[in-house]
Design an enzyme around this catalytic site. Structure first.
Site, mmCIF file in Angstrom:
data_model
loop_
_atom_site.group_PDB
_atom_site.id
_atom_site.type_symbol
_atom_site.label_atom_id
_atom_site.label_comp_id
_atom_site.label_asym_id
_atom_site.label_seq_id
_atom_site.Cartn_x
_atom_site.Cartn_y
_atom_site.Cartn_z
ATOM 1 N N ASN A 180 4.329 -7.999 6.261
ATOM 2 C CA ASN A 180 5.128 -7.323 7.303
ATOM 3 C C ASN A 180 4.365 -6.226 8.052
ATOM 4 O O ASN A 180 4.962 -5.419 8.765
ATOM 5 C CB ASN A 180 6.403 -6.729 6.686
ATOM 6 N N GLU A 181 3.041 -6.195 7.920
ATOM 7 C CA GLU A 181 2.247 -5.098 8.494
ATOM 8 C C GLU A 181 2.547 -4.817 9.965
ATOM 9 O O GLU A 181 2.683 -3.662 10.366
ATOM 10 C CB GLU A 181 0.736 -5.377 8.358
ATOM 11 N N LEU A 201 0.838 -1.195 0.000
ATOM 12 C CA LEU A 201 0.000 0.000 0.000
ATOM 13 C C LEU A 201 0.876 1.249 0.000
ATOM 14 O O LEU A 201 1.918 1.291 0.660
ATOM 15 C CB LEU A 201 -0.907 0.028 1.231
HETATM 16 C C1 LIG Z 1 -8.460 -3.782 13.081
HETATM 17 C C2 LIG Z 1 -8.912 -3.169 11.791
HETATM 18 C C3 LIG Z 1 -7.955 -3.455 10.684
HETATM 19 C C4 LIG Z 1 -8.246 -2.598 9.524
HETATM 20 C C5 LIG Z 1 -7.047 -2.455 8.641
HETATM 21 C C6 LIG Z 1 -6.047 -1.590 9.222
HETATM 22 C C7 LIG Z 1 -4.888 -1.205 8.635
HETATM 23 C C8 LIG Z 1 -4.624 -1.401 7.243
HETATM 24 C C9 LIG Z 1 -3.319 -1.930 6.922
HETATM 25 C C10 LIG Z 1 -3.455 -2.622 5.653
HETATM 26 C C11 LIG Z 1 -2.382 -3.482 5.306
HETATM 27 C C12 LIG Z 1 -1.214 -2.716 4.828
HETATM 28 C C13 LIG Z 1 -0.535 -3.163 3.866
HETATM 29 C C14 LIG Z 1 0.660 -2.460 3.301
HETATM 30 O O1 LIG Z 1 0.977 -2.740 2.193
HETATM 31 S S1 LIG Z 1 1.532 -1.301 4.188
HETATM 32 C C15 LIG Z 1 3.016 -0.994 3.238
HETATM 33 C C16 LIG Z 1 4.055 -1.996 3.566
HETATM 34 N N1 LIG Z 1 5.202 -1.830 2.718
HETATM 35 C C17 LIG Z 1 6.441 -1.776 3.158
HETATM 36 O O2 LIG Z 1 6.719 -1.889 4.335
HETATM 37 C C18 LIG Z 1 7.511 -1.590 2.123
HETATM 38 C C19 LIG Z 1 8.325 -0.385 2.380
HETATM 39 N N2 LIG Z 1 9.328 -0.242 1.334
HETATM 40 C C20 LIG Z 1 10.450 -0.958 1.292
HETATM 41 O O3 LIG Z 1 10.720 -1.833 2.090
HETATM 42 C C21 LIG Z 1 11.391 -0.650 0.175
HETATM 43 O O4 LIG Z 1 11.025 0.590 -0.361
HETATM 44 C C22 LIG Z 1 11.405 -1.684 -0.951
HETATM 45 C C23 LIG Z 1 10.006 -1.976 -1.501
HETATM 46 C C24 LIG Z 1 12.049 -2.998 -0.470
HETATM 47 C C25 LIG Z 1 12.284 -1.130 -2.109
HETATM 48 O O5 LIG Z 1 13.541 -0.756 -1.589
HETATM 49 P P1 LIG Z 1 14.475 0.265 -2.407
HETATM 50 O O6 LIG Z 1 14.547 -0.178 -3.806
HETATM 51 O O7 LIG Z 1 15.734 0.393 -1.642
HETATM 52 O O8 LIG Z 1 13.656 1.630 -2.420
HETATM 53 P P2 LIG Z 1 13.547 2.713 -1.231
HETATM 54 O O9 LIG Z 1 13.275 2.034 0.061
HETATM 55 O O10 LIG Z 1 14.752 3.574 -1.274
HETATM 56 O O11 LIG Z 1 12.227 3.499 -1.640
HETATM 57 C C26 LIG Z 1 12.203 4.368 -2.762
HETATM 58 C C27 LIG Z 1 11.195 5.462 -2.501
HETATM 59 O O12 LIG Z 1 9.902 4.855 -2.387
HETATM 60 C C28 LIG Z 1 9.296 5.237 -1.138
HETATM 61 N N3 LIG Z 1 8.467 4.103 -0.679
HETATM 62 C C29 LIG Z 1 8.863 2.850 -0.459
HETATM 63 N N4 LIG Z 1 7.829 2.082 -0.073
HETATM 64 C C30 LIG Z 1 6.744 2.882 -0.054
HETATM 65 C C31 LIG Z 1 5.350 2.665 0.257
HETATM 66 N N5 LIG Z 1 4.866 1.466 0.631
HETATM 67 N N6 LIG Z 1 4.526 3.711 0.187
HETATM 68 C C32 LIG Z 1 4.965 4.943 -0.192
HETATM 69 N N7 LIG Z 1 6.279 5.202 -0.504
HETATM 70 C C33 LIG Z 1 7.146 4.181 -0.438
HETATM 71 C C34 LIG Z 1 10.493 5.496 -0.221
HETATM 72 O O13 LIG Z 1 10.102 6.308 0.841
HETATM 73 C C35 LIG Z 1 11.441 6.183 -1.176
HETATM 74 O O14 LIG Z 1 10.981 7.532 -1.324
HETATM 75 P P3 LIG Z 1 12.012 8.722 -1.620
HETATM 76 O O15 LIG Z 1 12.592 8.403 -2.952
HETATM 77 O O16 LIG Z 1 11.171 9.939 -1.593
HETATM 78 O O17 LIG Z 1 13.053 8.689 -0.528
#
Ligand SMILES: CCCCC/C=C\CCCC/C=C/C(=O)SCCNC(=O)CCNC(=O)[C@H](O)C(C)(C)COP(=O)(O)OP(=O)(O)OC[C@H]1O[C@@H](n2cnc3c(N)ncnc32)[C@H](O)[C@@H]1OP(=O)(O)O
Length: 301
Positions: free
Chosen positions: A177-178, A108
């Protein structure tokens, strides 16, 4: 950061665009790869569709740099592409993959979950539900060619497909990993995990927020095959051929029998699920946790 046409473009995104250049070079070889003359790519800004009508298969590529995070726009464009393919009798299967190097989908888009209005959170969650229901119940065979990291929502996309092929690279981690972000996967993500890896493995992975490296992902059954990075798409297409050898009506009825009860749990309570998400994500403590996580990600870059 590099500056391009007045836009801040992350250097990593430019590096990743090397993949697109490679893709462009490969375009000339499309005929050899099965995209004959007159067969056109289609899609949208963030979703590229490469049709192979002769095979009845379309390769659907996510191309929303830098990390294919599931923004409202990407969710919407993906739903539209899937709907189009679902309704076109030419196609019997899709391969879902990433057009970026090293990332399938970062899950997300956290900027959609931070500092926005309740109305925005609700709109965003409805779009995510819509995508999941469409992909999970699609009559098309869906094979995920997972050519990069696939955490949380990225993992959900893969689990919604019928078959998963993962690239054998240490960066290609996949899993829910949430909890590590201080948030909770919705029940329908939990159900998908349970249906794929069983209750015990799902419970551990969901509580611990495990990101599995390829060999572990294969061992628990989160993915079906792990292959060298350059063989992910060809392996996905070979798997597709095996699935397409089965008559559609029999496979589709079986898929529906297996998946409809899970999908119905959400379909019957969609609005309650939206409200539950909105109230959860609007909490101060959750907003703080998400902001902190996003800042850490940005600092790392
Ligand atoms: C009880 C009621 C329940 C109701 C529900 C409640 C809650 C809802 C939750 C729902 C479930 C959520 C699901 C999700 O998907 S949450 C997101 C989880 N994702 C992550 O943890 C991934 C985070 N990102 C990374 O680990 C890495 O970026 C990577 C994907 C492994 C890629 O690594 P790399 O190539 O080294 O890139 P960077 O880390 O340097 O990232 C580049 C830029 O992208 C931005 N970024 C990364 N991930 C995200 C993201 N998920 N969203 C937005 N932006 C993201 C990062 O900040 C960098 O930005 P920059 O260039 O401006 O620095």
């Amino acid at each position: 950061m590099a500056l391009m046409a007045g836009l801040r473009v992350p250097a990593r995104a430019l590096l990743r665009s090397g993949c697109w250049l490679r893709g462009a070079a490969l375009a000339g070889a499309e005929a050899a790869a099965g995209l004959g003359a007159g067969v056109r790519r289609f899609g949208s800004q963030r979703v590229l569709v490469e049709p192979d009508p002769a095979a009845g298969v379309a390769v659907v590529k996510l191309k929303s740099p830098p990390v294919n995070s599931l923004s409202l726009e990407l969710l919407t464009e993906l739903v539209i592409s899937l709907e189009k393919l679902d309704n076109d009798k030419t196609f019997r299967g899709i391969v879902l993959t990433s057009d970026l190097c090293g990332v399938f989908s970062a899950g997300l888009d956290l900027t959609e979950l931070c500092g926005r209005s309740p109305a925005h959170y609700a709109e965003y969650w409805r779009a995510l539900q819509e995508l999941w229901l469409r992909l999970y119940l699609s009559g098309l065979v869906s094979v995920a060619a997972v050519n990069g990291a696939s955490p949380a929502g990225g993992c959900l996309l893969c689990l919604s497909c019928d078959y998963r092929v993962l690239a054998d690279s240490p960066s290609c981690v996949i899993g829910p990993n949430e909890t590590r972000l201080g948030i909770v996967a919705p029940f329908w993500f939990k159900d998908c995990m349970v249906n794929t890896v069983g209750h015990r493995a799902a419970e551990q992975a969901l509580q611990l927020g495990t990101l599995f490296p390829p060999a572990e992902a294969l061992r628990v059954g989160l993915v079906d095959q792990v292959v060298p990075e350059d063989q992910v798409q060809s392996t996905a297409l070979a798997a597709m051929a095996r699935w397409l050898a089965i008559p559609d009506h029999a496979r589709q009825l079986t898929k529906s029998m297996m998946r409809k009860p899970t999908a119905d749990r959400l379909a019957k309570h969609r609005e309650a699920d939206v409200q539950s998400f909105v109230s959860f994500v609007s909490r101060d403590s959750i907003q703080k946790a998400l902001q902190t996580y996003l800042e850490k990600l940005k600092q790392k870059g």
